[in-house]
Scaffold this active site. Structure first.
Site, mmCIF file in Angstrom:
data_model
loop_
_atom_site.group_PDB
_atom_site.id
_atom_site.type_symbol
_atom_site.label_atom_id
_atom_site.label_comp_id
_atom_site.label_asym_id
_atom_site.label_seq_id
_atom_site.Cartn_x
_atom_site.Cartn_y
_atom_site.Cartn_z
ATOM 1 N N SER A 39 0.836 -1.212 0.000
ATOM 2 C CA SER A 39 0.000 0.000 0.000
ATOM 3 C C SER A 39 0.862 1.249 0.000
ATOM 4 C CB SER A 39 -0.867 0.052 1.260
ATOM 5 O OG SER A 39 -1.853 -0.918 1.207
ATOM 6 N N HIS A 70 -3.479 0.848 -4.701
ATOM 7 C CA HIS A 70 -2.943 -0.324 -5.410
ATOM 8 C C HIS A 70 -3.367 -0.213 -6.863
ATOM 9 C CE1 HIS A 70 -1.613 -3.045 -2.080
ATOM 10 N NE2 HIS A 70 -2.314 -2.174 -1.393
ATOM 11 N N HIS A 92 -5.585 -9.139 -1.652
ATOM 12 C CA HIS A 92 -5.728 -9.414 -0.215
ATOM 13 C C HIS A 92 -6.948 -10.294 0.007
ATOM 14 C CE1 HIS A 92 -3.991 -5.370 -0.758
ATOM 15 N NE2 HIS A 92 -3.274 -5.611 0.329
ATOM 16 N N TYR A 94 -9.062 -9.871 2.293
ATOM 17 C CA TYR A 94 -10.218 -9.057 2.694
ATOM 18 C C TYR A 94 -10.997 -8.505 1.498
ATOM 19 C CZ TYR A 94 -7.109 -4.975 2.076
ATOM 20 O OH TYR A 94 -6.251 -4.046 1.567
ATOM 21 N N GLU A 95 -10.396 -8.583 0.311
ATOM 22 C CA GLU A 95 -11.135 -8.170 -0.890
ATOM 23 C C GLU A 95 -12.130 -9.255 -1.315
ATOM 24 O OE1 GLU A 95 -8.492 -6.051 -3.967
ATOM 25 O OE2 GLU A 95 -7.060 -7.066 -2.672
ATOM 26 N N ALA A 122 2.843 -2.127 3.901
ATOM 27 C CA ALA A 122 2.670 -1.107 4.928
ATOM 28 C C ALA A 122 2.222 -1.854 6.180
ATOM 29 C CB ALA A 122 1.593 -0.123 4.492
ATOM 30 N N MET A 225 -1.918 -6.852 6.807
ATOM 31 C CA MET A 225 -3.004 -7.679 6.256
ATOM 32 C C MET A 225 -2.582 -8.391 4.975
ATOM 33 S SD MET A 225 -5.972 -4.808 6.630
ATOM 34 C CE MET A 225 -6.085 -3.769 8.109
ATOM 35 N N SER A 226 -1.289 -8.630 4.815
ATOM 36 C CA SER A 226 -0.838 -9.198 3.524
ATOM 37 C C SER A 226 0.434 -10.012 3.715
ATOM 38 C CB SER A 226 -0.564 -8.049 2.544
ATOM 39 O OG SER A 226 0.551 -7.291 2.978
ATOM 40 N N ASN A 249 2.202 3.532 10.719
ATOM 41 C CA ASN A 249 1.462 4.043 11.887
ATOM 42 C C ASN A 249 1.880 3.230 13.097
ATOM 43 O OD1 ASN A 249 -0.148 1.956 10.269
ATOM 44 N ND2 ASN A 249 -1.146 1.846 12.269
ATOM 45 N N HIS A 263 -6.623 4.353 6.766
ATOM 46 C CA HIS A 263 -5.924 4.054 5.513
ATOM 47 C C HIS A 263 -5.230 5.292 4.931
ATOM 48 C CE1 HIS A 263 -4.878 1.549 2.148
ATOM 49 N NE2 HIS A 263 -5.552 2.271 1.275
HETATM 50 N N1 HPA Z 1 -2.724 -2.842 11.104
HETATM 51 C C1 HPA Z 1 -2.915 -3.677 10.073
HETATM 52 N N2 HPA Z 1 -2.506 -3.412 8.842
HETATM 53 C C2 HPA Z 1 -1.860 -2.262 8.631
HETATM 54 C C3 HPA Z 1 -1.634 -1.342 9.658
HETATM 55 C C4 HPA Z 1 -2.089 -1.645 10.971
HETATM 56 O O1 HPA Z 1 -1.934 -0.891 11.935
HETATM 57 N N3 HPA Z 1 -0.958 -0.296 9.122
HETATM 58 C C5 HPA Z 1 -0.796 -0.574 7.808
HETATM 59 N N4 HPA Z 1 -1.344 -1.768 7.507
#
Ligand code: HPA
Length: 295
Positions: A39, A70, A92, A94-95, A122, A225-226, A249, A263
């Protein structure tokens, strides 16, 4: 042999081959390295010289990417003189994709002669020492969905790709990790480079505070998540893997905190810090030793 309903919708070996042959017939590039852009990290793909790009929607059997940030393009080209292929946008679970679809490109890469996979993502920093903008070289992972029976290798094993029970204790190549750390130092930002454990969750929601505390207690340094499904499939078919997380983050660990992950923050941090990851990957590619053993 017993069949479950889903088996019939899995890719066959011939479908991977069909996609690989289609790509090989459309481009003269013969990449030895594949890069998956996470991402906000798609700009990596723009660095490739002598580009030839395909929209995912134009490639036979390829899934489509649906996430903002993406792009959904497969780019062939040269990075620092080395032939590469770059996924600008990944898939992903989740898609709504099953993991065998999420990981489809990895086996296609193997069939076009790729030897080394560089995966980027990310991620949220759980390690309290990590700062936004840090780059974590992944030394190991926790496949949390795997604990609940979600694994891209579930189903009949395709021996032409790899064994039924592949090891994962050596998933992230030691030499490539060492090289990444050394290059970070050489480029003068070693204080940004970390080495740690990545945990993948299914998403799409960001974690609760209790989940972050739980993951941290397990030894997780960064959460996302990947990546893990792709790495499992890559190792199964014998690719060398380097994984790197951009910490976009800090995961919320404190009930008194007003912060929430989102996001936009992830994409912004990607924009601000991607240049470090880009420099690292560019130099790394130049230094990677390749065997050129076409599959
Ligand atoms: N959690 C899950 N996936 C992420 C995060 C997070 O804090 N930051 C970027 N992708």
């Amino acid at each position: 042999m017993a069949h479950c309903v889903e088996d019939s919708s899995r890719y066959t070996y011939e479908e991977y081959k069909q996609t690989a042959d289609w790509l090989l017939s459309k481009t003269e590039h013969r990449p030895a390295v594949a890069i998956v852009c996470g991402s906000g990290l798609g700009a990596l793909g723009e660095l490739l010289k002598d580009q030839m790009a395909f929209n995912y929607s134009d490639i036979p059997n390829f899934p489509h990417s649906t996430v903002p940030g993406h792009a959904g393009r497969l780019i062939f080209g040269n990075l620092n003189g080395k032939p590469c292929v770059c996924m600008q946008g990944r898939f992903h679970s989740y898609e709504g994709y099953p993991l065998w679809k999420v990981t489809f490109p990895i086996r296609v890469f193997r069939l076009i002669g790729v030897e080394t996979l560089i995966v980027t993502n990310a991620a949220g920093g759980l390690n309290q020492d990590y700062k936004v903008g840090d780059i974590m070289v992944i030394m190991d992972h926790i496949n949390m969905p795997g604990f609940a029976g979600q694994n891209p290798l579930i189903g009949p094993n395709e021996e032409r790709f790899g064994p039924r029970f592949p090891p994962m204790s050596d998933a992230y190549d030691k030499d490539l990790r060492k090289l990444a750390l050394a290059i970070g130092q050489e480029l003068g930002f070693s204080e940004k480079i970390r080495e740690g454990v990545y945990c993948s969750l299914g998403g799409p929601n960001f974690e609760t505070i209790a989940e972050c505390r739980f993951l941290s207690s397990l030894g997780t340094d960064a959460v996302g998540m990947s990546t893990v499904p792709e790495v499992i499939v890559a190792r199964h078919c014998g690719l060398r893997v380097l994984g790197m997380s951009l910490i976009t983050n800090k995961a919320v660990m404190d009930y008194n905190s007003e912060a929430t992950a989102n996001h936009e923050e992830v994409l912004q941090a990607g924009k601000d810090s991607a240049k470090y990851l880009e420099k690292l990957v560019t130099l790394l590619i130049q230094r990677i030793e390749l065997n050129n053993n076409v599959f």
